[in-house]
Design a protein around this motif. Structure first.
Motif, PDB file in Angstrom:
ATOM      1  N   ILE A   1      36.384  54.194  44.991  1.00 34.71           N
ATOM      2  CA  ILE A   1      36.519  54.503  43.440  1.00 34.71           C
ATOM      3  C   ILE A   1      36.245  55.993  43.341  1.00 34.71           C
ATOM      4  O   ILE A   1      35.269  56.482  43.717  1.00 34.71           O
ATOM      5  CB  ILE A   1      35.368  53.736  42.575  1.00 34.71           C
ATOM      6  N   ASP A   2      37.393  56.389  43.072  1.00 34.23           N
ATOM      7  CA  ASP A   2      37.552  58.053  43.045  1.00 34.23           C
ATOM      8  C   ASP A   2      37.780  58.725  41.873  1.00 34.23           C
ATOM      9  O   ASP A   2      38.922  58.489  41.252  1.00 34.23           O
ATOM     10  CB  ASP A   2      38.867  58.149  44.003  1.00 34.23           C
ATOM     11  N   ASP A   3      36.854  59.424  41.553  1.00 29.43           N
ATOM     12  CA  ASP A   3      36.945  60.421  40.182  1.00 29.43           C
ATOM     13  C   ASP A   3      37.641  59.701  39.100  1.00 29.43           C
ATOM     14  O   ASP A   3      38.440  60.070  38.386  1.00 29.43           O
ATOM     15  CB  ASP A   3      37.943  61.576  40.497  1.00 29.43           C
ATOM     16  N   CYS A   4      36.485  58.635  38.605  1.00 25.36           N
ATOM     17  CA  CYS A   4      37.021  58.051  37.515  1.00 25.36           C
ATOM     18  C   CYS A   4      35.676  57.352  36.871  1.00 25.36           C
ATOM     19  O   CYS A   4      34.548  57.359  37.527  1.00 25.36           O
ATOM     20  CB  CYS A   4      37.925  56.711  37.823  1.00 25.36           C
ATOM     21  N   THR A   5      35.558  56.587  35.605  1.00 26.63           N
ATOM     22  CA  THR A   5      34.640  55.854  35.112  1.00 26.63           C
ATOM     23  C   THR A   5      35.178  54.540  35.080  1.00 26.63           C
ATOM     24  O   THR A   5      36.077  54.243  34.568  1.00 26.63           O
ATOM     25  CB  THR A   5      34.302  56.598  33.716  1.00 26.63           C
ATOM     26  N   LEU A   6      34.069  53.720  35.899  1.00 34.98           N
ATOM     27  CA  LEU A   6      34.374  52.200  36.002  1.00 34.98           C
ATOM     28  C   LEU A   6      33.299  51.358  35.565  1.00 34.98           C
ATOM     29  O   LEU A   6      32.095  51.716  36.132  1.00 34.98           O
ATOM     30  CB  LEU A   6      34.647  51.788  37.477  1.00 34.98           C
ATOM     31  N   ASN A   7      33.347  50.593  34.408  1.00 35.80           N
ATOM     32  CA  ASN A   7      32.095  49.501  34.301  1.00 35.80           C
ATOM     33  C   ASN A   7      32.761  48.202  34.494  1.00 35.80           C
ATOM     34  O   ASN A   7      33.737  47.900  33.945  1.00 35.80           O
ATOM     35  CB  ASN A   7      31.871  49.688  32.795  1.00 35.80           C
ATOM     36  N   VAL A   8      31.975  47.256  35.032  1.00 34.75           N
ATOM     37  CA  VAL A   8      32.191  45.944  35.365  1.00 34.75           C
ATOM     38  C   VAL A   8      31.159  45.056  34.971  1.00 34.75           C
ATOM     39  O   VAL A   8      30.119  45.132  35.443  1.00 34.75           O
ATOM     40  CB  VAL A   8      32.555  46.021  37.049  1.00 34.75           C
ATOM     41  N   TRP A   9      31.579  43.851  34.472  1.00 34.10           N
ATOM     42  CA  TRP A   9      30.816  42.948  33.954  1.00 34.10           C
ATOM     43  C   TRP A   9      31.365  41.641  34.723  1.00 34.10           C
ATOM     44  O   TRP A   9      32.376  41.542  34.997  1.00 34.10           O
ATOM     45  CB  TRP A   9      30.878  42.737  32.583  1.00 34.10           C
ATOM     46  N   GLY A  10      30.279  40.866  35.189  1.00 34.22           N
ATOM     47  CA  GLY A  10      30.636  39.705  35.678  1.00 34.22           C
ATOM     48  C   GLY A  10      29.418  38.594  35.546  1.00 34.22           C
ATOM     49  O   GLY A  10      28.481  39.055  35.579  1.00 34.22           O
ATOM     50  N   LEU A  11      29.900  37.333  35.317  1.00 30.34           N
ATOM     51  CA  LEU A  11      28.811  36.524  35.043  1.00 30.34           C
ATOM     52  C   LEU A  11      27.690  36.571  36.251  1.00 30.34           C
ATOM     53  O   LEU A  11      26.490  36.405  36.224  1.00 30.34           O
ATOM     54  CB  LEU A  11      29.143  35.075  34.831  1.00 30.34           C
ATOM     55  N   THR A  12      28.243  36.664  37.380  1.00 32.38           N
ATOM     56  CA  THR A  12      27.502  36.581  38.773  1.00 32.38           C
ATOM     57  C   THR A  12      27.258  38.152  39.345  1.00 32.38           C
ATOM     58  O   THR A  12      26.309  38.436  39.145  1.00 32.38           O
ATOM     59  CB  THR A  12      28.014  35.659  39.725  1.00 32.38           C
ATOM     60  N   LYS A  13      28.339  38.720  39.519  1.00 26.29           N
ATOM     61  CA  LYS A  13      28.124  40.097  40.107  1.00 26.29           C
ATOM     62  C   LYS A  13      29.174  40.863  39.274  1.00 26.29           C
ATOM     63  O   LYS A  13      30.305  40.420  39.098  1.00 26.29           O
ATOM     64  CB  LYS A  13      28.471  40.022  41.607  1.00 26.29           C
ATOM     65  N   GLY A  14      28.912  41.988  39.463  1.00 28.05           N
ATOM     66  CA  GLY A  14      30.046  43.124  38.737  1.00 28.05           C
ATOM     67  C   GLY A  14      31.083  43.278  39.913  1.00 28.05           C
ATOM     68  O   GLY A  14      32.262  42.763  39.420  1.00 28.05           O
ATOM     69  N   ILE A  15      30.684  43.458  41.136  1.00 28.79           N
ATOM     70  CA  ILE A  15      31.704  43.559  42.178  1.00 28.79           C
ATOM     71  C   ILE A  15      31.252  42.763  43.376  1.00 28.79           C
ATOM     72  O   ILE A  15      30.242  43.069  43.715  1.00 28.79           O
ATOM     73  CB  ILE A  15      31.987  44.979  42.751  1.00 28.79           C
ATOM     74  N   HIS A  16      32.077  41.948  43.997  1.00 28.12           N
ATOM     75  CA  HIS A  16      31.635  41.057  44.888  1.00 28.12           C
ATOM     76  C   HIS A  16      32.752  41.233  46.006  1.00 28.12           C
ATOM     77  O   HIS A  16      34.080  41.076  45.662  1.00 28.12           O
ATOM     78  CB  HIS A  16      31.555  39.784  44.577  1.00 28.12           C
ATOM     79  N   ALA A  17      32.371  41.564  47.180  1.00 29.23           N
ATOM     80  CA  ALA A  17      33.333  41.713  48.432  1.00 29.23           C
ATOM     81  C   ALA A  17      33.050  40.393  49.298  1.00 29.23           C
ATOM     82  O   ALA A  17      32.068  39.905  49.539  1.00 29.23           O
ATOM     83  CB  ALA A  17      32.919  42.897  49.397  1.00 29.23           C
ATOM     84  N   THR A  18      34.336  39.941  50.019  1.00 31.51           N
ATOM     85  CA  THR A  18      34.127  38.637  50.750  1.00 31.51           C
ATOM     86  C   THR A  18      34.218  39.171  52.147  1.00 31.51           C
ATOM     87  O   THR A  18      34.897  40.145  52.490  1.00 31.51           O
ATOM     88  CB  THR A  18      35.319  37.716  50.290  1.00 31.51           C
TER      89      THR A  18
END
Length: 172
Positions: free
Chosen positions: A122-139
């Motif tokens: 995530i480079d030089d930006c504004t990011l808002n993330v909503w999730g029922l469980t997690k905003g950002i999830h990696a596998t």
């Protein structure tokens, strides 16, 4: 055709200049840049919104998502587990604010804003993330999360706007 789907529509040479014919998504295949210039919703709000689907589904390694102006990507669903799914290493950048919302329902189990199967920068930006469980999830725990000069907030059941809403990366 490319390994990139926008709201269920596969990106091809014929549609890449305006994928959904509404001016929101443009794909530069030569430079692997997906530009976003507006809002996109998928599914129906409320219980039973099973028609919802993933807004951005990319299997392109080295994809850059360039947010040209403030944009909202929202999926309402009970049969998908995220609003954005990224299989390759991906970079999100841009002048606009990107709001990603993955609305799931109690019947659907987990629902995240963004799921990553690789590294995310995530480079030089504004990011808002909503999730029922997690905003950002990696596998798989093999990808890295890198944040460079950005304002990132993640919201989910783990607490509002907190790092607990990002998980699964080898390095955060």
């Amino acid at each position: 055709q490319y390994d990139l789907w926008i709201a269920g529509n596969r990106v091809t040479d014929a549609n890449k200049k305006d994928v959904l014919k509404d001016g929101v998504f443009n794909y530069d295949s030569e430079n692997r840049i997906l530009s976003i210039s507006g809002d996109c919703e998928s599914g129906t709000p409320g219980l039973g919104g099973s028609s919802g689907g993933i807004i951005i589904n990319s299997k392109i390694d080295g994809l850059t998502i360039d947010v040209l102006k403030d944009s909202n990507l929202t999926t309402y669903n009970s049969n998908q587990d995220c609003a954005v799914e990224l299989y390759g290493d991906t970079r999100i950048t841009g002048e606009g604010i990107l709001n990603v919302r993955g609305h799931g329902y109690w019947l659907s189990g987990e629902c995240h804003g963004i799921i990553c199967h690789g590294s995310l920068t995530i480079d030089d930006c504004t990011l808002n993330v909503w999730g029922l469980t997690k905003g950002i999830h990696a596998t798989g725990g093999s990808g890295n999360l890198t944040v460079i000069t950005s304002d990132v907030k993640c919201f989910g059941s783990g607490g509002n706007g907190s790092k607990e809403n990002v998980d699964g990366f080898a390095k955060e």
